[in-house]
Design a protein around this motif. Structure first.
Motif, short mmCIF file in Angstrom:
data_model
loop_
_atom_site.label_atom_id
_atom_site.label_comp_id
_atom_site.label_asym_id
_atom_site.label_seq_id
_atom_site.Cartn_x
_atom_site.Cartn_y
_atom_site.Cartn_z
N TYR A 1 -1.19 0.74 11.02
CA TYR A 1 -1.39 0.97 9.59
C TYR A 1 -0.62 2.20 9.12
O TYR A 1 -0.40 3.16 9.87
CB TYR A 1 -2.88 1.12 9.27
N LYS A 2 -0.23 2.20 7.85
CA LYS A 2 0.58 3.28 7.30
C LYS A 2 -0.27 4.38 6.65
O LYS A 2 0.12 5.54 6.64
CB LYS A 2 1.56 2.73 6.25
N ASP A 3 -1.41 3.99 6.07
CA ASP A 3 -2.26 4.97 5.39
C ASP A 3 -3.71 4.52 5.49
O ASP A 3 -4.01 3.46 6.03
CB ASP A 3 -1.84 5.14 3.92
N GLU A 4 -4.61 5.35 4.97
CA GLU A 4 -6.04 5.06 5.10
C GLU A 4 -6.44 3.78 4.36
O GLU A 4 -7.34 3.05 4.80
CB GLU A 4 -6.86 6.25 4.59
N LYS B 191 -2.55 4.23 13.88
CA LYS B 191 -1.64 4.83 12.89
C LYS B 191 -0.19 4.56 13.28
O LYS B 191 0.21 4.78 14.41
CB LYS B 191 -1.87 6.34 12.81
N LYS C 12 -5.49 0.99 6.58
CA LYS C 12 -6.40 0.98 7.73
C LYS C 12 -7.69 0.25 7.38
O LYS C 12 -8.20 -0.57 8.16
CB LYS C 12 -6.72 2.41 8.16
#
Length: 217
Positions: free
Chosen positions: A134-137, A166, A140
C-alpha cells in the motif's frame, strides 16, 4: 513411458525453472498516464498473476517484478534463492473510472490461495508469499477491508495469511519475464499451471463482463 515422463516433468516444474527466451517488453507496458492508479501485489509466480490481470478492462499496464526485499536491483536468480527478501509481484496500472480498487482486489484473491503461507502449490518459498503493498494509510485501510471481505465470503477455507505492507520500491523483472505466458504458452509450467488459472479466471470474470474484447474467446 515417454508420455508419463512428460507429465511428471510438468508437475514438478516451478516458476524458477523458466527459460530465458529473447522477447520485447510486455505489450501492455505503456507510458504513465495521469488518469491511472498503480497497485503492486504478489500471489505466487508472477507469470500467473500477470497472465490474468492483463485481460481486465481498465488495466493499461502490467509489469512483473520484485518488491519487499532488502537488495537493490535483484536478479531473478537471486530472488529465487529466497535470500533477498523480495516477493515476485506485478505492478498494475489501471483506470479507476473503469475498474475499482475493490474489483482489483477481488480478482487478486480469486487468483491465488491466500491461506497458503510462503507458497502457492508446488512453488515454495517466501518469494511466492501472498502480499499487498500500500502507498498510504487510506489504501492500507482499503486493502485490509478487501481482505476481510474476501475472507468472510468463504471463497477459501481457512485464515488468510496475506501480508499488507508499506510500499517502498518496485524493481522490474528481466525483459524475458514480461508477457511470459503470452509468449510461451506451451512452456511446461505455463501449460500445466498458468493456463488453467487463466482459463478459470476468464470463465468467471467473462460472465461478469469484466474482460477486454480481445480476451474473450
Amino acid at each position: 513411458m515417454q508420455k508419463i515422463l512428460v507429465i511428471l516433468t510438468c508437475l514438478i516444474l516451478v516458476c524458477c525453472n523458466g527459460q530465458e527466451p529473447k522477447r520485447p517488453l510486455n505489450k501492455n507496458q505503456k507510458m504513465d498516464k495521469q488518469n491511472l492508479e498503480y497497485i503492486t501485489f504478489g500471489g505466487g509466480c508472477f507469470w500467473c498473476v500477470e497472465g490474468v490481470f492483463e485481460n481486465l478492462k481498465g488495466v493499461e499496464s502490467v509489469v512483473s517484478g520484485y518488491s519487499g526485499g532488502h537488495k537493490a536491483n535483484p536478479t531473478y536468480q537471486e530472488v529465487c534463492t529466497g535470500e533477498t527478501g523480495h516477493a515476485e509481484v506485478v505492478q498494475v496500472g489501471y483506470d479507476p473510472k473503469v475498474i475499482s480498487y475493490e474489483q482489483m482486489m477481488d480478482v487478486f484473491f480469486f487468483l491465488h490461495d491466500p491461506t497458503q503461507l510462503n507458497r502457492q502449490g508446488d512453488d515454495i518459498g517466501t518469494q511466492y508469499r501472498s502480499v499487498i503493498f500500500y502507498k498510504d494509510e487510506a489504501e492500507k485501510a482499503r486493502a485490509e477491508q478487501a481482505l476481510k471481505t474476501s475472507e468472510a465470503s468463504g471463497r477459501w477455507h481457512g485464515k488468510y495469511v496475506t501480508q499488507i505492507v508499506k510500499f517502498e520500491k518496485f524493481w522490474p523483472a528481466e525483459d524475458y519475464h514480461q508477457g511470459y505466458f503470452d509468449a510461451n504458452p506451451n512452456q511446461p509450467y505455463c501449460s500445466a499451471v498458468v493456463a488453467p488459472k487463466v482459463a478459470k479466471f476468464k470463465k468467471h470474470y467473462g460472465e461478469l463482463g469484466m474482460l477486454k474484447p480481445e480476451a474473450v474467446k
